[in-house]
Structure formats: structure tokens, C-alpha cells
Design an enzyme around this catalytic site. Structure first.
Site, PDB file in Angstrom:
ATOM      1  N   LYS A 569      57.484  54.054   0.476  1.00 38.83           N
ATOM      2  CA  LYS A 569      58.999  53.899   0.037  1.00 38.83           C
ATOM      3  C   LYS A 569      59.010  52.568  -0.787  1.00 38.83           C
ATOM      4  O   LYS A 569      57.979  51.910  -1.163  1.00 38.83           O
ATOM      5  CB  LYS A 569      59.492  53.536   1.637  1.00 38.83           C
ATOM      6  N   ARG A 570      60.186  52.227  -1.149  1.00 37.24           N
ATOM      7  CA  ARG A 570      60.499  51.265  -1.990  1.00 37.24           C
ATOM      8  C   ARG A 570      59.778  50.166  -1.172  1.00 37.24           C
ATOM      9  O   ARG A 570      59.798  49.946   0.050  1.00 37.24           O
ATOM     10  CB  ARG A 570      61.920  50.971  -2.222  1.00 37.24           C
ATOM     11  N   LYS A 575      61.689  46.764   4.865  1.00 34.29           N
ATOM     12  CA  LYS A 575      60.884  47.672   5.032  1.00 34.29           C
ATOM     13  C   LYS A 575      59.595  47.323   5.689  1.00 34.29           C
ATOM     14  O   LYS A 575      58.789  48.052   6.402  1.00 34.29           O
ATOM     15  CB  LYS A 575      60.688  48.510   3.846  1.00 34.29           C
ATOM     16  N   THR A 677      64.639  58.852   4.947  1.00 35.80           N
ATOM     17  CA  THR A 677      64.503  60.228   4.962  1.00 35.80           C
ATOM     18  C   THR A 677      62.885  60.711   4.720  1.00 35.80           C
ATOM     19  O   THR A 677      62.635  61.705   5.110  1.00 35.80           O
ATOM     20  CB  THR A 677      65.281  60.792   3.755  1.00 35.80           C
ATOM     21  N   LYS A 681      60.410  63.890   6.505  1.00 34.59           N
ATOM     22  CA  LYS A 681      59.527  64.677   5.752  1.00 34.59           C
ATOM     23  C   LYS A 681      58.149  64.602   6.467  1.00 34.59           C
ATOM     24  O   LYS A 681      57.491  65.531   6.754  1.00 34.59           O
ATOM     25  CB  LYS A 681      59.621  64.054   4.196  1.00 34.59           C
TER      26      LYS A 681
END
Length: 843
Positions: A569-570, A575, A677, A681
Site C-alpha cells: 500500500k502507499r 498505515k 480495498t 483483494k
């Protein structure tokens, strides 16, 4: 172990379901050869692999065009309400395979290409990713376009055709280095330029008020040239349009300078206008108040609204009136969805057109605008909020500033009437923020100018109502909704994981591709030994395949039977890639202290881009690569632990890594990730989640049962309580020996021996200003990772949990999300009607 089958080989041995007819194969071969011969290599004797890719792309595009034309005719004749999805980002990735899947052409193309002695997968790898987005927001827009076409909605995506998309990331000596993404250098086979629909966009100038009305004059004009890309639905012959605008200078741009003889300078100045669509701003969840960015935002809005109004005015097929002149029915025919605040200028721009150009009464125009627009909020982080300086607006968009002031006054009058004397509430809800630098709060503009405001996961929508827009929620509670994000099962299962899609289809049929809730039927097979074995076998094949890819591309050798522990992810402090780093160091220290002990082997992979100006994110990448340098070269560790940074994470890499993952890391501080999201996945592709109760993780745990995810850490209420008490990182550092050891190693240069002070900023941030409280969740995280190890040692039980997760991931289809938007925000009904294909007569 045998080498894994390629997707192409696997497709050839798939049961006879859906195998292409020989006629299709012959047709594809003929078309391919024709394109290769006539359009690509007519002036050369030898074809390159890229020529083969373009020949195949053009062959597939031929199948799209007839359906595309027919779909647009269908809309013209039936005149449905049209949905306009406005987004500054569309992170599309590659198009070839997705188009083959959605048109049901994949087997025919595979067989035809095989017969021609070529390899389909090799050709697919040649395509550039269309990286016109940063992360979740842009990829969500791409999934939504797929679902809108699959659900038969008359929908259009509108954005900017950036010449340079998200930068390519190179890792040099452990540091991120950015390279321009020249994705158009070989041309783009999927787009069609439409110069006949070129439109003027105005900037600067001044406003004239007269008895006849208001005029915005002496403006600078930039032309918006549309490029259309077809968006096919899944096997329903619907092909919608994504229209991206490119900036062009008008021919007289700055040629006044020619009069003083500087013709060359004047022509070179055309670049100033054309810079508007040159490059995507590479910030994710961070607002950068640059004038060029504001120009991009107005450019896409102004061009799009002219286009929307032109289409609204062209009369319904067979109608006597040549054009629609009344705007009364505008909201019945047009829905505009604002993907975050970036297209917020749609609100004052629609007002300007209705009032100044179309001479609609102000109050009526305001009603029409509110009924037409709806706003999706994507973040709760204050630094992500768009707050533009009034002075910048005054110069660039003087008329819009007047309109925003007038709208704000109406809004404040209403608030004052409802809450007399509550000055603080007026300040909190104003669109204009007073202060040293007056600013326009774009989120507030979106809320007052929309009939619906939604968050993107239930927990996020609650935070939006209770904190971010609390005052607005008290004012108009009926406006606020939740629409939990989703992903398209076409790209994120069928395309990227055909092996898993096939074992699922064998058990429950193929309807799950357009109705993902059908996966619930897999619950009947949780104890079915054959199914458990098949699911585990597919995962192992995907891991072998990804290991081979890593070895070829990154020259790293990994143990394919180790646990693939993945966080992609970024790179962002919220995060918490740093929490993952601390776990890696802790594992390393445990192995070092007792190398003879048995450990569950792990390959920790972290991937993602850091915004070029985000110092801490770049330091985090350097730390990850430095930890890998030490761990991967320590003979005591051997195969037990590897730490790998996945360079240049993008959509096409996600399609490879996600199907191979065992463990998915979704570890943001509770209350910071709007939805996520990637989490969906991984769940759909058979990875188990270790995560906090944040974003859509909450609903994933609800669907699959909390005991089937590895949930740890503080909940939102506990984070808030800790904030009130005051978070003191040193308490944890003093109390937890393994944490202290890890921080001391980072601090002392253990992972950066050539530059011992390299990570002082990281340590200083963690110890003294960590807004995201990494240490507070460390203990719970390490303990939870121990439970992950325990379960991984029992492959059968692990796979049963995997099956349960897959079976319960149906809610997270973007088809479900878009159906909710359609019914509850746009006032339209999805349609299962199949448009007849181009080779059959229309009904």
C-alpha cells in the site's frame, strides 16, 4: 517441486467449460495477422514483441468498437438518467487482459496466439500500466467503472489524461528514487481522440456586473481535448466511456507577443497552458496547495460540465424539440458523483453556468445543483483536507469566488436562524475559514452543495457523522450515508487468480463472477478434503510462480514454502509499516538468540511508493531495505526469515503478489484508514488478515467471524481515551524489553553501520511525536503474530479458515457498492438486460 503452470497452460487444461469455438480462434488469428501486416510493420521486414502486443490489442479493440457504438446508440434512444463519475484519478492498470476477460475472448486469443507460436502472457507483460492515480481512491474509481458497465448503467468516468502518471519507483542503495512514468511513449491502443468535442476552459480575468447579468471577461483560454477509452461490462455487450481531458493551447495563445516580434517565445509559451494535464500530483492523503493543482481541478470540472450540459440538451431521439431548453428536469437526467473534494468546483461551476449563462433564477439553480451533485468523503486525516487560499481563487477563478461567498452566506444565514447566538457553530460550519490566510474549505462546500454525503466503510461513515462533519450532520442528518467500498471480482479474481476462480467454479458454477454473494455456497465445502487440498494447491502454485518472478526480476531467492507475509500500500505513517518493521526485527532477534529453535519460516514483503516530498515515508523505505540487508545476509537466519521491499508497487504487480499472499497486513491505527480495498483483494484471493478494527476490516470480521481474522490492537474508543490521557511512547519503551532492543538497534546504527545516525529522525518521531501510536499496539501485535505462526503450522486448519474468508468476501464486490449508490444516491436501477452484440440485429 515441479515448476508452476503458467496461466496460459492452466487455461488450456481447464475443464471444457467456456472453451472458445474454433471459428473464434480462426477469426482472432486472421484479425491479428491483418493488424500486424497492415497497420504495424508495413514499412519494416521484422516484427518486434511490441508489434505483436499492438496487433493483439487492436484485434481485441475491434471486438469492443461495435459494442461501444451500439451501447451509446442504446442510451441515445432510451435517454436514461446518466451517471457522471468525476475523479482526478483513475488507476486503471493494464487493459488487454481485462478486456479479453470481460468480452469472453480470453480462451480464443490464448489459443490463436499459441497457434501463431507466441506466448500470451509475454505479450500481456509488454503493456504499460495506466497509472493515473496514487492508490485507493484512483483504483476504486477504476473498479467502479467496471461495475457500472457490468450493471448496465449509463455511466461516464471523467478525469484528466495525465501525460505522466504516478512515478516509477527505483530503489537505489536502499533509497526511493523517482522516475517519470512516460506511459504514452509507445502510444495507447485503447484511447480514441475526439477533437470534434474540444472545449474551451477559462482562467483569470475579471467579473463585470450589469443589469443584463454577470459576465466573466478578459480570461485566458485553454482548450480541453477529450480522449475516450471504452469500458466493457462483463459479458453483457455494454461498453461505457471513460473520457479524459488533455490541455491544448489555442492557436492564438500569447501570440499578442508576436506583435513585439517575439514569435518564438510566444509559441514556446504554449507549454504553460499544456502543463495543466502534464503530470499527476503524487500525494496520497496529503493536500498540497499549488496553483497548478487548482488549475487541474477546475480544468476537468469546466470541460466535463460543458459536456454534460451539451449531452443533456441534445434532444431525446425522435422528440420534436431540437434541444432541451428547460433545466427543471436536469436532476432527473443527470447525477454527478464527486470522488473526494478534488472535483468540488463542480458546485460553483454548475451554479455559474445555470445563473450567468442559462439565466436560471439563483434559488432554482441552487436547488438543481444540490439535487444533481453527491459527494464521497475518503479521509479523516486533517492534512488531507483541501483548503485553498482565497487569494489564489481571487486571481484564478474570480467569479467562482463570488459564487462561493454567496452560497456560504445563504448557508450561514440558515445556521444562524436555527442556532441563534451560536457564533462558534457559524465559524465551524463556514465554507470560508478566517485567519492570517483566508481559506476555502472544499469539504464544507461539497457538503452544502450535495444531496448525499457518504463515507466508504461503516466505521468511517460513523466517524464522519460524529466528528468530521458533526455540525452538518446535526443540520441535515438525512444527507449522510454509508457506502462500503468494493473491488471488481473480474480483475481481482478471474483475471489475477484463474486457478482459484476455476476450483470455485467447479464447486458452485460461474454465477459468482457477477454475483459475488454466491461465494457463500462454499461454506458447504469447508470440511471437504478434496476442496481443501485444491485450494491449498492453487495457493502453493501461485507462491511458486511469484517466487520465480521475484527471482527473475529482483534477483532474490525465497523459500516458497515459507509464509508469505505481505503489506502492500502507499507508504504512510498512519498505515504503520513501522509496526511491521518492529515485528521483523523482533523475529530476527529471537532467531539470533536461539538459532537451533524451530521457527515458522517467513518471507516479509513490503511494497509501496512514498510521496516524493514526504521525508518520513522515504525514511521508512530506507529502514525496510536496511533491515532486509542485515536479515537476508545473516547465515544464522538462513531460510527462516527474509525481508524484501517490493520495488515499484503498481496494479500489475498487485495482480501477481495478492494471489500468492498467505498473510495480509492491514494494521493502521484504528480510526485512520477510511476503508482500504487491498484488504478485500487479499481476502478474496485466500490470504488471512492480521489487522486492527479499522476501515473495512471491521465489516470483514463481521462477515467471516472475528475468530477467522487475526484482530489485535486498540479500538477507536481506546485510541481516543489514550489521546485524552496523553500518549507516552517512553512508557512502552521502558516496559517492553523486545521493543527497547529493536529501537536501540535502529538508533545505534545496527541496521545502518555505514551511517549510524541514519534513522535518528525515525526514532525521534516514534519516541516523541508519533500521532499513530505504534508502540501502544506493539505488544498485542507481536502476540497476535504468534497466533498466526501457530495456525500456519497446521495447514489443514489454516486452509479451512482461508475457505471461510473467501466464502464470506461476497459483500466486498464493487457490484454491491455500485448497486447501493445507484438506488440510494443516483435514483437509477441496475439492469441485467444484455444489449444484442454487433453481429445480431437490434431488437
Amino acid at each position: 517441486m515441479a515448476a508452476p503452470l503458467s496461466d496460459g497452460e492452466r487455461r488450456k487444461q481447464i475443464s471444457v467449460r467456456g472453451i472458445a469455438g474454433l471459428g473464434d480462434v480462426a477469426e482472432v488469428r486472421k484479425s491479428f495477422n491483418r493488424h500486424l501486416h497492415f497497420t504495424l510493420v508495413k514499412d519494416r521486414n521484422v516484427a518486434t514483441p511490441r508489434d505483436y502486443f499492438f496487433a493483439l490489442a487492436h484485434t481485441v479493440r475491434d471486438h469492443l468498437v461495435g459494442r461501444w457504438i451500439r451501447t451509446q446508440q442504446h442510451y441515445y434512444e432510451r435517454d436514461p438518467k446518466r451517471i457522471y463519475y468525476l475523479s482526478l484519478e483513475f488507476y486503471m492498470g493494464r487493459t488487454l487482459q481485462n478486456t479479453m476477460v470481460n468480452l469472453g475472448l480470453q480462451n480464443a486469443c490464448d489459443e490463436a496466439i499459441y497457434q501463431l507460436g507466441l506466448d500470451l502472457e509475454e505479450l500481456e507483460e509488454i503493456e504499460e500500466d495506466a497509472g493515473l492515480g496514487n492508490g485507493g481512491l484512483g483504483r476504486l474509481a477504476a473498479c467502479f467503472l467496471d461495475s457500472m458497465a457490468t450493471l448496465g448503467l449509463a455511466a461516464y468516468g471523467y478525469g484528466i489524461r495525465y501525460e505522466f502518471g504516478i512515478f516509477n519507483q527505483k530503489i537505489i542503495d536502499g533509497w526511493q528514487v523517482e522516475e517519470a512514468d512516460d506511459w504514452l511513449r509507445y502510444g495507447n491502443p485503447w484511447e480514441k481522440a475526439r477533437p470534434e468535442y474540444m472545449l474551451p476552459v477559462h482562467f483569470y480575468g475579471r467579473v463585470e456586473h450589469s443589469p443584463e447579468g454577470v459576465k466573466w471577461v478578459d480570461t485566458q483560454v485553454v482548450l480541453a481535448m477529450p480522449y475516450d477509452t471504452p469500458v466493457p461490462g462483463y459479458k453483457n455487450n455494454t461498453v461505457n466511456t471513460m473520457r479524459l481531458w488533455s490541455a491544448k493551447a489555442p492557436n492564438d495563445f500569447n501570440l499578442q507577443e508576436f506583435n513585439v516580434g517575439d514569435y518564438i517565445e510566444a509559441v514556446l509559451d504554449r507549454n504553460l497552458a499544456e502543463n495543466i494535464s502534464r503530470v499527476l500530483y503524487p500525494n496520497d492523503n496529503f493536500f498540497e496547495g499549488k496553483e497548478l493543482r487548482l488549475k487541474q481541478e477546475y480544468f476537468v470540472v469546466a470541460a466535463t460540465l460543458q459536456d454534460i450540459i451539451r449531452r443533456f440538451k441534445s434532444s431525446k431521439f425522435g422528440c420534436q424539440d431540437p434541444v432541451r431548453t428547460s433545466f427543471e428536469t436536469f436532476p432527473d437526467k443527470v447525477a454527478i458523483q464527486l470522488n473526494d473534494t478534488h472535483p468540488a468546483l463542480s458546485i460553483p461551476e454548475l451554479m455559474r453556468i445555470l445563473v450567468d449563462v442559462e439565466k436560471v433564477d439563483w434559488d432554482k439553480a441552487w436547488e438543481i445543483t444540490k439535487q444533481t451533485c453527491a459527494y464521497t468523503d475518503h479521509t479523516v486525516l486533517p492534512e488531507a483536507l483541501e483548503r485553498w487560499p482565497v487569494s489564489m481563487f481571487e486571481k484564478l477563478l474570480p467569479r467562482h469566488l463570488e459564487i462561493i461567498y454567496a452560497l456560504n452566506q445563504m448557508h450561514l444565514d440558515r445556521v444562524a436562524a436555527l442556532y441563534p447566538g451560536d457564533v462558534d457553530r457559524l465559524r465551524r460550519t463556514s465554507v470560508i475559514e478566517e485567519g492570517d490566510c483566508k481559506r476555502i474549505n472544499m469539504a464544507h462546500l461539497c457538503v452544502i452543495g450535495s444531496h448525499a454525503v457518504n463515507g466508504v466503510a461503516r466505521i468511517h461513515s460513523d466517524i464522519v457523522k460524529n466528528t468530521v462533519f458533526k455540525d452538518f450532520y446535526e443540520l441535515e442528518p438525512e444527507k449522510f450515508q454509508n457506502k462500503t467500498n468494493g473491488i471488481t471480482p473480474r480483475r481481482w479474481l478471474l483475471l489475477c487468480n484463474p486457478g482459484l476462480a476455476d476450483v470455485i467454479a467447479e464447486k458452485i458454477g460461474e454465477d459468482f463472477v457477477t454475483d459475488l454473494s454466491q461465494l457463500k455456497k462454499l461454506l458447504d465445502f469447508i470440511n471437504n478434503e478434496t476442496f481443501i487440498r485444491d485450494v491449498a494447491k492453487v495457493k502453493q502454485e501461485n507462491k511458486l510462480k511469484f517466487s520465480a518472478y521475484l527471482e527473475e526480476r529482483y534477483k532474490v531467492k525465497i523459500n516458497p514454502s515459507s509464509m508469505f507475509d505481505i503489506q502492500v500500500k502507499r507508504i504512510h505513517e498512519y498505515k504503520r509499516q513501522l509496526l511491521n518493521c518492529l515485528h521483523a526485527i523482533t523475529l530476527y532477534n529471537r532467531i539470533r538468540s536461539d538459532p537451533s529453535k524451530s521457527f515458522v519460516p517467513r518471507t516479509i514483503m513490503i511494497g509501496g511508493k512514498a510521496a516524493p516530498g514526504y521525508h518520513m515515508a522515504k525514511m521508512i523505505i530506507k529502514l525496510i531495505t536496511s533491515i532486509g540487508e542485515v536479515v537476508n545476509n545473516d547465515p544464522y537466519v538462513g531460510d527462516k526469515l527474509k525481508v524484501i521491499f517490493l520495488e515499484n508497487y503498481r496494479v500489475s504487480l498487485a495482480e501477481k503478489v495478492i494471489p500468492a499472499a498467505d498473510l495480509s497486513q492491514q494494521i493502521s491505527t484504528a480510526g485512520t484508514e477510511a476503508s482500504g480495498t487491498g484488504n478485500m483483494k487479499f481476502m478474496l484471493n485466500g490470504a488471512l488478515t492480521i489487522g486492527t478494527m479499522d476501515g473495512a476490516n471491521v465489516e470483514m470480521a463481521e462477515e467471516a467471524g472475528e475468530e477467522n481474522l487475526f484482530i489485535f490492537g486498540m479500538r477507536v474508543e481506546e485510541v481516543e481515551a489514550l489521546d485524552r490521557r496523553g500518549y507516552n511512547a517512553r512508557e512502552y519503551y521502558d516496559r517492553i524489553p523486545e521493543l527497547r532492543q529493536a529501537i536501540d538497534q535502529i538508533s545505534s546504527g545496527f541496521f545502518s553501520p555505514r551511517d549510524p545516525g541514519c534513522f535518528r529522525d525515525v526514532v525521534n518521531m516514534l519516541m516523541h511525536h508519533d500521532r499513530f501510536k505504534v508502540f501502544a499496539d506493539y505488544e498485542a501485535y507481536i502476540k497476535c503474530q504468534g497466533q498466526v505462526d501457530q495456525l500456519f503450522m497446521d495447514p489443514r486448519e489454516w486452509t479451512k479458515k482461508v475457505i471461510r474468508n473467501i466464502a464470506c468476501s461476497g459483500k466486498f464486490s464493487s457490484d454491491r457498492t455500485i448497486t447501493e449508490y445507484a438506488r440510494e444516491i443516483w435514483g437509477v436501477e441496475p439492469s441485467a438486460t444484455k444489449i444484442p452484440p454487433p453481429n445480431l440485429p437490434r431488437d
